[in-house]
Enzyme design. Structure first.
Site, mmCIF file in Angstrom:
data_model
loop_
_atom_site.group_PDB
_atom_site.id
_atom_site.type_symbol
_atom_site.label_atom_id
_atom_site.label_comp_id
_atom_site.label_asym_id
_atom_site.label_seq_id
_atom_site.Cartn_x
_atom_site.Cartn_y
_atom_site.Cartn_z
ATOM 1 N N GLU A 1 0.659 -1.166 0.018
ATOM 2 C CA GLU A 1 0.020 -0.124 0.211
ATOM 3 C C GLU A 1 0.914 1.117 -0.103
ATOM 4 O O GLU A 1 1.978 1.367 0.525
ATOM 5 C CB GLU A 1 -0.881 0.022 1.334
ATOM 6 C CG GLU A 1 -1.926 0.983 1.315
ATOM 7 C CD GLU A 1 -2.480 1.379 0.064
ATOM 8 O OE1 GLU A 1 -3.190 0.518 -0.391
ATOM 9 O OE2 GLU A 1 -2.520 2.300 -0.412
ATOM 10 N N LEU B 1 -0.251 4.283 0.384
ATOM 11 C CA LEU B 1 -1.323 5.587 0.936
ATOM 12 C C LEU B 1 -0.154 6.436 1.800
ATOM 13 O O LEU B 1 0.638 6.046 2.601
ATOM 14 C CB LEU B 1 -2.367 5.213 1.610
ATOM 15 C CG LEU B 1 -2.189 4.082 2.869
ATOM 16 C CD1 LEU B 1 -2.005 4.755 4.005
ATOM 17 C CD2 LEU B 1 -3.474 3.459 3.048
ATOM 18 N N GLU C 1 -0.377 9.361 4.762
ATOM 19 C CA GLU C 1 -1.470 9.673 5.826
ATOM 20 C C GLU C 1 -1.817 11.248 5.559
ATOM 21 O O GLU C 1 -1.359 12.133 4.849
ATOM 22 C CB GLU C 1 -0.724 9.689 7.175
ATOM 23 C CG GLU C 1 -0.771 8.424 7.574
ATOM 24 C CD GLU C 1 0.172 8.172 9.093
ATOM 25 O OE1 GLU C 1 -0.005 9.076 9.753
ATOM 26 O OE2 GLU C 1 0.726 7.186 9.346
ATOM 27 N N GLY D 1 13.663 21.614 4.972
ATOM 28 C CA GLY D 1 13.054 22.181 6.248
ATOM 29 C C GLY D 1 13.427 21.192 7.270
ATOM 30 O O GLY D 1 14.726 20.628 7.498
ATOM 31 N N CYS E 1 6.396 5.823 8.451
ATOM 32 C CA CYS E 1 6.646 4.939 7.462
ATOM 33 C C CYS E 1 8.195 5.282 6.811
ATOM 34 O O CYS E 1 9.327 4.250 6.900
ATOM 35 C CB CYS E 1 5.992 5.049 6.230
ATOM 36 S SG CYS E 1 4.385 4.253 6.371
ATOM 37 N N LYS F 1 3.425 15.599 9.872
ATOM 38 C CA LYS F 1 2.880 16.594 8.833
ATOM 39 C C LYS F 1 1.406 16.809 8.867
ATOM 40 O O LYS F 1 0.563 16.712 9.799
ATOM 41 C CB LYS F 1 3.077 15.623 7.626
ATOM 42 C CG LYS F 1 1.943 14.443 7.425
ATOM 43 C CD LYS F 1 2.315 13.618 6.136
ATOM 44 C CE LYS F 1 1.098 12.919 5.560
ATOM 45 N NZ LYS F 1 1.172 12.363 4.319
ATOM 46 N N ARG G 1 4.255 9.976 15.281
ATOM 47 C CA ARG G 1 5.167 8.945 15.203
ATOM 48 C C ARG G 1 6.350 9.724 14.692
ATOM 49 O O ARG G 1 6.382 9.937 13.656
ATOM 50 C CB ARG G 1 4.569 7.798 14.654
ATOM 51 C CG ARG G 1 3.979 6.918 15.503
ATOM 52 C CD ARG G 1 3.346 5.676 14.838
ATOM 53 N NE ARG G 1 2.287 5.853 14.125
ATOM 54 C CZ ARG G 1 1.681 4.991 13.503
ATOM 55 N NH1 ARG G 1 2.031 3.714 13.400
ATOM 56 N NH2 ARG G 1 0.707 5.317 12.460
HETATM 57 C C1 UDX Z 1 4.875 8.058 3.171
HETATM 58 C C2 UDX Z 1 4.719 7.649 1.789
HETATM 59 O O1 UDX Z 1 4.676 9.005 0.813
HETATM 60 C C3 UDX Z 1 3.634 6.782 1.361
HETATM 61 O O2 UDX Z 1 3.541 6.472 0.061
HETATM 62 C C4 UDX Z 1 3.780 5.566 1.942
HETATM 63 O O3 UDX Z 1 2.731 4.657 1.767
HETATM 64 C C5 UDX Z 1 3.960 5.627 3.622
HETATM 65 O O4 UDX Z 1 5.168 6.598 3.955
HETATM 66 P P1 UDX Z 1 3.408 9.456 4.876
HETATM 67 O O5 UDX Z 1 4.637 9.002 6.102
HETATM 68 O O6 UDX Z 1 2.237 9.392 5.123
HETATM 69 O O7 UDX Z 1 3.625 8.680 3.609
HETATM 70 O O8 UDX Z 1 4.035 11.018 4.625
HETATM 71 P P2 UDX Z 1 4.730 11.680 3.440
HETATM 72 O O9 UDX Z 1 3.874 12.624 2.882
HETATM 73 O O10 UDX Z 1 5.521 10.827 2.648
HETATM 74 O O11 UDX Z 1 5.737 12.521 4.098
HETATM 75 C C6 UDX Z 1 6.549 12.146 5.013
HETATM 76 C C7 UDX Z 1 7.621 13.030 5.804
HETATM 77 O O12 UDX Z 1 8.408 13.771 4.867
HETATM 78 C C8 UDX Z 1 6.831 14.244 6.408
HETATM 79 O O13 UDX Z 1 7.403 14.272 7.883
HETATM 80 C C9 UDX Z 1 6.807 15.563 5.840
HETATM 81 O O14 UDX Z 1 6.966 16.548 6.454
HETATM 82 C C10 UDX Z 1 8.258 14.961 5.246
HETATM 83 N N1 UDX Z 1 8.518 15.801 3.794
HETATM 84 C C11 UDX Z 1 7.857 15.581 2.855
HETATM 85 C C12 UDX Z 1 9.647 16.751 3.776
HETATM 86 O O15 UDX Z 1 10.288 17.214 4.960
HETATM 87 N N2 UDX Z 1 9.734 17.186 2.335
HETATM 88 C C13 UDX Z 1 8.991 16.974 1.371
HETATM 89 O O16 UDX Z 1 9.097 17.690 0.155
HETATM 90 C C14 UDX Z 1 7.780 16.146 1.619
#
Ligand code: UDX
Length: 433
Positions: free
Chosen positions: A149, A151, A153, A254, A261, A321, A328
């Protein structure tokens, strides 16, 4: 089609709700009775936009139901999605205890053919362990498949319903046919269904998440160079991302990545490489760079507000985020912990994550939670922005300035317009700009 989903966390609940939404009859099973009553009323115990609405609609249509009776859930259908947690184990490995427990239950209770699907993120060749366990317990026919998956969050319902791709690893024609039926509502709309062998599907999930982590750490490294040389990371990211081979997404510099994940999967992939005696410096460096982001931010706070003891600091954003209540591996957990040790007076606000966060950092004489972001600003000498919630971008900064004791902002997500903030006579510090 009748489908069993075992696990009602982020992945399980979203998978169950969305498969019901496209017309399958879904039974979602969980081990404990915790939250079962809520789920049966269509109330999602996790904050995820659109999820409760989807649950309620499908409960009404009797497309979905919930149980804690694992045996009856296994007997309910021939298709079983395993959606339980695979947290980081002691050595950085993925802890497969819950996956293997579910597998044991399946082996024990199955009374006809089952397609056992790894939906949780599991290391390459976990399917062999599942196969071995089931084969050792029963002579009944079964298949194992991997259907990771992807997805994210905060947008998980949208991600499931509008996938970039659906990846399925199978090793039998029968399993392939079943997946074609499960995902027919998606392929009929043109979403790509990619069949691979099982180890490839298992690897695709880790390779994708590690690549996203790498991309974030890479842009953060470039952001340090911008900071030292008078360049602006926003312009650099835009300029780099417009190259279609690179792409604009995941180039926001940042505080780095957190969540359940990316950190876990990078760790687990490193562990897999080490087990195979392969070199994995690239991902170790990715993790190191990510950890350093929090240190750089803390150093900036120290520089901006020396003699921090007793000084009032406001923190906007606790979730890892926006659009989630998940904390977590969130940068805020470490940052608040460290600031709390210094004796600073902390005023915290997050639109969704307060409840989860306060379990780790409960209120004390120097740490208070606020229900409104402006209320958290009174007497504050420094505002820290740690999560990029839209409401922080859209705030009224004239009002913010009036409420604060001194107008100083450190923006860990580069969400505000630097020139505008300087025009408003804030002392405004961001990362790599
Ligand atoms: C991630 C993957 O995107 C998803 O495909 C997988 O199934 C699960 O792990 P998620 O952990 O929900 O999803 O969040 P994501 O949107 O990927 O962001 C992860 C982290 O990266 C966040 O802390 C976000 O703030 C950070 N981030 C994201 C950055 O610092 N810069 C970016 O440009 C994008």
């Amino acid at each position: 089609m009748k489908i069993t989903v075992i696990g009602a966390g982020y992945v399980g609940l979203v998978t169950a709700a969305c498969l019901a939404e496209v017309g399958h009859e879904v039974l979602c099973a969980k081990k404990s009775t915790r939250n079962l009553d809520l789920l049966r009323q269509g109330i999602s115990p996790i904050y995820e936009p659109g999820l409760s609405e989807m649950l309620q609609e499908n409960l009404k249509k009797e497309q979905i139901s919930f149980t804690n009776d694992i045996e009856s859930a296994i007997k309910f259908s021939e298709v079983i999605f395993i959606c339980v947690g695979t947290p980081t184990g002691e050595n950085g490995n993925a802890d497969l205890t819950q996956v293997m427990d579910v597998t044991s239950s399946i082996a024990e209770h199955m009374d006809s053919y089952k397609l056992i699907i790894e939906k949780s993120t599991v290391p390459v060749n976990t399917h062999l362990k599942i196969k071995e366990l089931v084969e050792g317990r029963t002579g009944i026919e079964f298949d194992v498949a991997s259907n990771p998956e992807f997805l994210a969050e905060g947008t998980s319902v949208h991600n499931f319903m509008n996938p970039n791709r659906i990846v399925v690893g199978v090793d039998s024609e029968k399993a392939r046919k079943i997946f074609e039926e499960i995902y027919q509502p998606f392929t009929s709309q043109g979403y790509p269904l990619l069949f691979t062998n099982i180890p490839s599907a298992e690897i695709i999930k880790y390779a994708s998440n590690a690549f996203l982590a790498l991309k974030i750490s890479y842009i953060n490294l470039i952001s340090d160079l911008c900071e030292m040389t008078g360049a602006n990371i926003d312009d650099v990211s835009r300029g780099v991302g417009l190259d279609q081979r690179i792409g604009e997404k995941f180039l926001n510099a940042g505080l780095g990545y957190g969540g359940s994940c990316l950190p876990k999967d990078v760790n687990a992939l490193i562990h897999t490489y080490k087990e195979l005696d392969l070199d994995i410096n690239l991902l170790e460096e990715t993790m190191k760079i990510n950890d350093q982001r929090r240190e750089i931010f803390l150093e900036q706070i120290e520089k901006t507000l020396p003699d921090i003891k007793g000084r009032t600091i406001t923190i906007w954003g606790l979730a890892f985020k926006p659009n989630t209540d998940d904390i977590r591996a969130a940068p805020a957990v470490d940052i608040v912990g460290r600031l709390n040790e210094t004796g600073a007076v902390l005023k915290l606000y997050d639109p969704q994550a307060e409840e989860n966060f306060s379990r780790i950092h409960p209120e004390n004489s120097n740490l208070k939670y606020y229900k409104h972001r402006y209320d958290a600003l009174k007497d504050s000498e420094l505002l820290l922005i740690i999560t990029d919630w839209d409401e922080f971008k859209d705030s009224n900064y004239d009002q913010v300035k009036e409420l604060m004791a001194s107008p100083v902002i450190i923006d860990g997500r580069n969400i505000l317009d630097k020139e505008l903030m300087e025009e408003k006579e804030f002392k405004y510090i961001s990362m790599g700009r």
